[in-house]
Design a protein around this motif. Sequence first.
Motif, mmCIF file in Angstrom:
data_model
loop_
_atom_site.group_PDB
_atom_site.id
_atom_site.type_symbol
_atom_site.label_atom_id
_atom_site.label_comp_id
_atom_site.label_asym_id
_atom_site.label_seq_id
_atom_site.Cartn_x
_atom_site.Cartn_y
_atom_site.Cartn_z
ATOM 1 N N VAL A 1 0.857 -1.184 0.000
ATOM 2 C CA VAL A 1 0.000 0.000 0.000
ATOM 3 C C VAL A 1 0.898 1.241 0.000
ATOM 4 C CG1 VAL A 1 -1.881 1.212 1.144
ATOM 5 C CG2 VAL A 1 -1.730 -1.290 1.311
ATOM 6 N N LEU A 2 0.759 2.079 -1.031
ATOM 7 C CA LEU A 2 1.616 3.250 -1.177
ATOM 8 C C LEU A 2 0.780 4.509 -1.346
ATOM 9 C CD1 LEU A 2 3.439 0.783 -2.263
ATOM 10 C CD2 LEU A 2 4.749 2.557 -3.408
ATOM 11 N N GLY A 3 1.273 5.597 -0.767
ATOM 12 C CA GLY A 3 0.722 6.911 -1.032
ATOM 13 C C GLY A 3 1.514 7.593 -2.138
ATOM 14 N N ALA A 4 1.264 8.872 -2.326
ATOM 15 C CA ALA A 4 1.921 9.629 -3.398
ATOM 16 C C ALA A 4 3.181 10.299 -2.866
ATOM 17 C CB ALA A 4 0.967 10.677 -3.956
ATOM 18 N N SER A 5 4.213 10.322 -3.701
ATOM 19 C CA SER A 5 5.456 11.002 -3.365
ATOM 20 C C SER A 5 5.394 12.454 -3.825
ATOM 21 C CB SER A 5 6.632 10.298 -4.040
ATOM 22 O OG SER A 5 7.808 11.063 -3.923
ATOM 23 N N LYS A 6 6.190 13.295 -3.194
ATOM 24 C CA LYS A 6 6.310 14.683 -3.659
ATOM 25 C C LYS A 6 7.228 14.774 -4.881
ATOM 26 C CE LYS A 6 5.442 16.749 0.889
ATOM 27 N NZ LYS A 6 4.077 17.182 0.528
ATOM 28 N N THR A 7 7.923 13.684 -5.191
ATOM 29 C CA THR A 7 8.814 13.632 -6.345
ATOM 30 C C THR A 7 8.105 12.952 -7.502
ATOM 31 O OG1 THR A 7 10.712 13.456 -4.847
ATOM 32 C CG2 THR A 7 11.075 12.883 -7.167
ATOM 33 N N GLU A 8 7.821 13.687 -8.557
ATOM 34 C CA GLU A 8 7.015 13.164 -9.648
ATOM 35 C C GLU A 8 7.694 11.989 -10.343
ATOM 36 O OE1 GLU A 8 3.717 12.495 -11.753
ATOM 37 O OE2 GLU A 8 3.989 13.786 -10.009
ATOM 38 N N SER A 9 9.016 12.036 -10.466
ATOM 39 C CA SER A 9 9.713 10.929 -11.122
ATOM 40 C C SER A 9 9.523 9.625 -10.346
ATOM 41 C CB SER A 9 11.206 11.251 -11.265
ATOM 42 O OG SER A 9 11.800 11.456 -9.990
ATOM 43 N N LEU A 10 9.448 9.729 -9.024
ATOM 44 C CA LEU A 10 9.211 8.535 -8.203
ATOM 45 C C LEU A 10 7.791 8.023 -8.410
ATOM 46 C CD1 LEU A 10 10.243 6.530 -6.144
ATOM 47 C CD2 LEU A 10 9.642 8.142 -4.330
ATOM 48 N N ASN A 11 6.828 8.932 -8.519
ATOM 49 C CA ASN A 11 5.451 8.509 -8.787
ATOM 50 C C ASN A 11 5.349 7.781 -10.127
ATOM 51 O OD1 ASN A 11 4.310 9.575 -6.404
ATOM 52 N ND2 ASN A 11 4.119 11.614 -7.318
ATOM 53 N N ILE A 12 6.075 8.262 -11.112
ATOM 54 C CA ILE A 12 6.072 7.610 -12.427
ATOM 55 C C ILE A 12 6.674 6.213 -12.326
ATOM 56 C CG2 ILE A 12 7.049 7.700 -14.757
ATOM 57 C CD1 ILE A 12 6.854 10.787 -14.534
ATOM 58 N N ALA A 13 7.804 6.101 -11.587
ATOM 59 C CA ALA A 13 8.449 4.800 -11.417
ATOM 60 C C ALA A 13 7.523 3.821 -10.698
ATOM 61 C CB ALA A 13 9.753 4.966 -10.641
ATOM 62 N N VAL A 14 6.797 4.314 -9.701
ATOM 63 C CA VAL A 14 5.876 3.453 -8.955
ATOM 64 C C VAL A 14 4.710 3.023 -9.841
ATOM 65 C CG1 VAL A 14 4.175 3.459 -7.089
ATOM 66 C CG2 VAL A 14 6.496 4.282 -6.664
ATOM 67 N N ALA A 15 4.233 3.933 -10.693
ATOM 68 C CA ALA A 15 3.142 3.589 -11.615
ATOM 69 C C ALA A 15 3.578 2.480 -12.568
ATOM 70 C CB ALA A 15 2.704 4.827 -12.386
ATOM 71 N N ILE A 16 4.813 2.551 -13.030
ATOM 72 C CA ILE A 16 5.341 1.504 -13.912
ATOM 73 C C ILE A 16 5.450 0.187 -13.143
ATOM 74 C CG2 ILE A 16 7.383 0.762 -15.216
ATOM 75 C CD1 ILE A 16 7.858 3.766 -15.832
ATOM 76 N N GLU A 17 5.941 0.265 -11.919
ATOM 77 C CA GLU A 17 6.055 -0.929 -11.073
ATOM 78 C C GLU A 17 4.683 -1.556 -10.832
ATOM 79 O OE1 GLU A 17 7.367 -2.117 -6.481
ATOM 80 O OE2 GLU A 17 7.832 -0.118 -7.277
ATOM 81 N N ALA A 18 3.673 -0.710 -10.622
ATOM 82 C CA ALA A 18 2.312 -1.219 -10.377
ATOM 83 C C ALA A 18 1.803 -2.026 -11.565
ATOM 84 C CB ALA A 18 1.377 -0.052 -10.080
ATOM 85 N N VAL A 19 2.078 -1.547 -12.766
ATOM 86 C CA VAL A 19 1.643 -2.262 -13.975
ATOM 87 C C VAL A 19 2.415 -3.564 -14.127
ATOM 88 C CG1 VAL A 19 1.547 -2.169 -16.482
ATOM 89 C CG2 VAL A 19 0.919 -0.149 -15.137
#
Length: 242
Positions: free
Chosen positions: A35-53
């Motif tokens: 379970v993850l929340g959102a990071s203040k670093t957009e590049s990390l959010n993008i990396a997590v979105a890729i990981e989720a897929v």
Amino acid sequence: MTSQRQAIRDTWGSVSTLGTWPGTTEQFSIKLLFVLGASKTESLNIAVAIEAVEKGDLIMVDVDDNYYNLATKVLMGFKWIKEFCPIVKHVMKVDEDTYINIPQFVALINSRDWNNLIYGPYFPSAPVERDGKSMVSEEAYPIAVYPPHVKGNMYCMSATVAMEILAVSEYMPYVNMEDAYITGILAKILDVRHAGIPGELYNLHSAATPCELATGNKMVSQEIFKQTFYRTWAKVIDPSLC
């Protein structure tokens, strides 16, 4: 961090996809989710979105991923279970730096009725901190001590209890101390009781060694990080290393 999550997937969390554990013939039906929340670093959010897929095991919660929102993340995990996995029997919350000996833990869960119990490192009470990282405002919780609860690196309850806690949380002020709030304050409203993990199976203030975990001398440990996950798992696969 991604590497810590991958270490869990590769070691004790692999039971989620394989259904097996080294050295046993037992079949396990366990689902591992992060379970993850959102990071203040957009590049990390993008990396997590890729990981989720790629991995299919992330639950994304629309809050900042910080200490204050830990309880929200756990409750949103309960909500996901309610919506997408309603037939589950038990729910366990585990921190990313925690190792679980799954066969030991499942044997324990199967040994008794957990319908009105929460299992974990038990504390009969704890003082409420009014400043610092663990600060809770008097408006949110005016009492000076928390009710009996279990500490948050690992706790387990029946799905029924989890859903009752989720339901009652909607009517209570939010308290940002996740473990005391979920397993203490909300559980007390429901008169849910606690079962403490025995001291011989868990070190409260220090990490267990890889051999202690691999041999079952310790069932749970916190403060386990990437390399120690892999060192422990090598010994689970080959007990002669211990």
